[in-house]
Enzyme design. Structure first.
Site, short mmCIF file in Angstrom:
data_model
loop_
_atom_site.label_atom_id
_atom_site.label_comp_id
_atom_site.label_asym_id
_atom_site.label_seq_id
_atom_site.Cartn_x
_atom_site.Cartn_y
_atom_site.Cartn_z
N LEU A 37 1.06 -1.13 -0.24
CA LEU A 37 0.39 -0.22 0.27
C LEU A 37 1.04 1.26 -0.11
O LEU A 37 1.41 1.52 0.55
CB LEU A 37 -0.85 0.31 1.03
N CYS B 99 5.96 11.66 8.69
CA CYS B 99 5.53 11.59 10.42
C CYS B 99 6.98 11.52 10.96
O CYS B 99 6.24 11.38 12.47
CB CYS B 99 5.09 9.70 9.66
N ASN C 296 3.85 9.88 -0.45
CA ASN C 296 5.30 9.22 -0.63
C ASN C 296 5.29 7.87 -2.04
O ASN C 296 6.07 7.46 -2.02
CB ASN C 296 6.07 8.49 0.78
N GLY D 8 -1.66 6.66 6.63
CA GLY D 8 -2.32 6.58 7.83
C GLY D 8 -3.07 5.44 8.97
O GLY D 8 -2.70 4.02 8.55
N PRO E 228 1.01 5.38 0.43
CA PRO E 228 0.82 6.47 0.93
C PRO E 228 0.41 7.71 0.13
O PRO E 228 2.04 7.85 -1.15
CB PRO E 228 1.56 6.95 2.28
N VAL E 229 -0.44 8.88 0.20
CA VAL E 229 -0.09 9.79 -1.09
C VAL E 229 1.25 10.52 -0.80
O VAL E 229 1.52 11.77 -1.82
CB VAL E 229 -1.74 10.45 -0.60
#
Length: 469
Positions: free
Chosen positions: A116, A250, A121, A199, A118-119
Site C-alpha cells: 500500500l 510522520c 510518498n 495513515g 501513501p499519498v
C-alpha cells in the site's frame, strides 16, 4: 465518490493479478544472489537517478497537491541507503550460523506481497518496497493512493520495464490502476502479506485483512532541547527536518520541548533559519483552519507550505519563512497543537527542570505518536539515558535532523527504510525499521550441542528446597 463495496468484476481482477503474480513467483524461485542483487541495482538506478526521481517527485506533488518541489527529490538518497544495506546482506540459502548454539538459518521468500502506497510518498515507497521485494525473491502488487495513482502507476511501469529488459517476468511487480478502499481490502485478503505505509485507517485495514501485515503508527515527533543544546545547530536541524517536503512526513518535528535558559536563543535561531513565530491572535486563526470541529486535521492544510497555511488562516508571513512556530503551554487532547500536524507547523514548549521535560514528553505522547520517535539535542549522557528509559517510542535520535535520521541515514546506524514500525505502543507488530528481514521467512536448523543444563539449585537460587505448597 468511490464505491464502498467491491464489485464482482473487481474481485475477478484481483484474483487474476494474484494468479499472474504466483506465476512470476515460480519463475524467479531459482534466481541466485548475484541475479537478484543486479536487479536491485537496475531497479534502483532506473527510478532513483536524479533526473527520473525528480520528475516523479514533482509529478506526485502536482497530482496530489501535497509536498514541496524543492525538497522532495532529496528523498532519492533513501534509495541509495536501502541499496547500500541490501547489497551487503544475503537473502537466500544460509543467511546466519551460530555454531555455539548449533543453529543455522535459511532464508525463504514470503510470496505475494500487497504493498500500500501513501499519498505523501509516491515514487519512493514503490522503489524501496520493490528493492526489498525482489531481493528476497518475492513479488508485489501495489495499491496506490487514489490522489497519487498516476505517479505510482508510472513508477511501477518503469520497474516493470527494467524487469523486461533484464529478462525477468514483468508481473513480479503489478499495480492496481483503479484503486479504492474495497479493492485494497480485497488485495490484502488475497496476498500472503501486506506492507502498509500510510495513515491509521490503512494500517487498521491491513491488520484486519486476515493475513500477516507490517503497518506503521502515527507520528508526532517531539524534540527535547536541554541546557547543553547548541542552539544554532539544533535550529538548523529543525529547519532541515521541518521544512522538508512541507513537513508531510510522520518523522517531521512536531513539538519542541526547550529548557528555559536556552529557550530565547533557540527561538531566535529558529527564526534565523526561516521560522515564523505566530502571535496569539494568529494562533487562534491557525487552529481554526487546521482542525475541524471534531479535531480532525483539514485536508487543505496538510503538507502545504507555511505561506499557504497562513493565507488560509487569514494572515500573511514575510517572504522566505519556511515554517510556523506556535508557542504553547498546554498539553492534552483538547489542545491540538501538541498533536501530529503533518505540515510546516510546529509547537514549542518551555520547561524548567529536567523532570518537567520528561513529564511533558509523557503527556505529549498520551495525545498521539506513541511508539514512533523522539529526538534530543543534548551532550548530557544521563539525560539521554533517562529519556530512553521512559519515552514510549521505538527510536530516539541524538543531535540529528529527525525526519532524515530515524528512518536511517548515512551517519547513524539505523537501518534505511521508508516504513517505520511503532511497536505495541503504536498498534504495530514490530517496532523496528521495516527492512529486508521483514520480507523474508526463515527456517531454523538446530543440531545437537553439549548439554547446557544448570543444576536446580543454580536455577532456583535462594528458593531451592524452601517451603513447598
Amino acid at each position: 465518490m468511490a464505491p464502498k463495496v467491491i464489485t464482482e468484476e473487481q474481485k475477478e481482477q484481483i484474483a487474476e493479478m494474484v494468479t499472474r503474480a504466483k506465476v512470476a513467483l515460480d519463475a524467479i524461485k531459482d534466481y541466485d544472489q548475484a541475479k537478484v542483487d543486479r536487479l536491485c541495482q537496475a531497479l534502483g538506478w532506473a527510478v532513483a537517478n536524479e533526473t527520473t526521481f525528480t520528475r516523479l517527485s514533482n509529478k506526485s506533488i502536482d497530482e496530489s497537491g501535497l509536498g514541496d518541489r524543492e525538497t522532495r527529490p532529496g528523498k532519492r538518497t533513501k534509495v541509495v541507503g536501502v541499496l547500500r544495506d541490501v547489497l551487503r546482506q544475503k537473502s537466500m540459502g544460509i543467511i546466519e550460523e551460530i555454531p555455539e548454539k548449533g543453529i543455522v538459518k535459511y532464508a525463504k521468500p514470503v510470496g505475494v506481497i500487497a504493498a500500500l502506497v501513501p499519498v505523501t510518498n509516491a515514487a519512493l515507497t514503490e522503489i524501496v518496497t520493490g528493492i526489498f521485494t525482489i531481493k528476497a525473491k518475492n513479488v508485489a502488487i501495489f495499491a496506490p493512493h487514489p490522489a497519487a495513482k498516476n505517479t505510482t502507476i508510472e513508477t511501477v511501469n518503469i520497474m516493470r520495464e527494467v524487469l523486461k529488459r533484464e529478462g525477468v517476468p514483468e508481473d513480479v511487480f503489478q499495480v492496481i490502476e483503479k484503486p479504492s478502499i474495497p479493492v485494497a481490502n480485497e488485495l490484502m485478503a488475497s496476498c500472503d502479506m501486506t506492507v502498509a505505509t500510510g495513515g491509521p485507517a490503512m494500517v487498521k485495514a491491513a491488520y484486519s485483512s486476515g493475513k500477516p501485515a507490517y503497518g506503521v503508527g502515527a507520528g508526532n515527533a517531539t524534540m527535547v532541547f536541554d541546557e547543553t543544546t547548541i542552539p544554532e545547530e539544533a535550529a538548523r536541524n529543525t529547519r532541515i527536518s521541518k521544512a522538508h517536503d512541507n513537513g508531510s512526513g510522520c518523522s517531521s518535528d512536531g513539538n519542541l520541548v526547550v529548557e528555559a535558559t536556552v529557550y530565547d536563543r533557540v527561538l531566535q535561531c529558529l527564526q534565523d533559519e526561516g521560522g515564523y513565530v505566530v502571535s496569539p491572535e494568529e494562533k487562534v486563526k491557525l487552529q481554526a483552519v487546521m482542525w475541524d470541529d471534531e479535531r480532525h486535521r483539514t485536508a487543505p492544510t496538510i503538507a502545504r507550505g507555511a505561506g499557504v497555511i497562513a493565507e488560509l488562516a487569514g494572515f500573511s508571513i514575510p517572504a522566505g519563512k519556511r515554517f510556523l512556530i506556535v508557542p504553547e503551554t498546554n498539553i492534552g487532547k483538547e489542545f491540538p497543537f501538541c498533536s501530529e500536524k503533518l505540515s510546516s507547523v510546529l509547537a514549542i514548549f518551555k520547561y524548567n527542570g529536567w523532570e518537567n521535560a520528561l513529564n511533558m514528553v509523557t503527556e505529549i505522547y498520551k495525545v498521539g505518536g506513541r511508539g514512533h520517535s523522539v529526538g534530543i539535542y543534548s551532550f548530557n549522557d544521563a539525560h539521554i539515558d533517562e529519556l530512553a528509559r521512559m519515552a514510549p517510542v521505538s527510536r530516539i535520535t541524538v543531535r540529528q535532523p529527525q525526519s532524515r535520521a530515524n528512518s536511517g541515514s548515512f551517519n547513524n546506524g539505523l537501518a534505511m527504510t521508508s516504513s517505520m514500525g511503532c511497536g505495541i505502543w503504536g498498534g504495530n507488530i514490530t517496532n523496528e525499521n521495516v527492512v529486508l528481514k521483514h520480507y523474508m521467512q526463515t527456517t531454523w536448523v538446530s543440531r545437537p550441542i553439549a548439554e547446557d543444563r544448570p543444576s536446580d539449585q543454580e536455577i532456583f537460587g535462594d528458593f531451592y528446597n524452601s517451603q513447598t505448597y
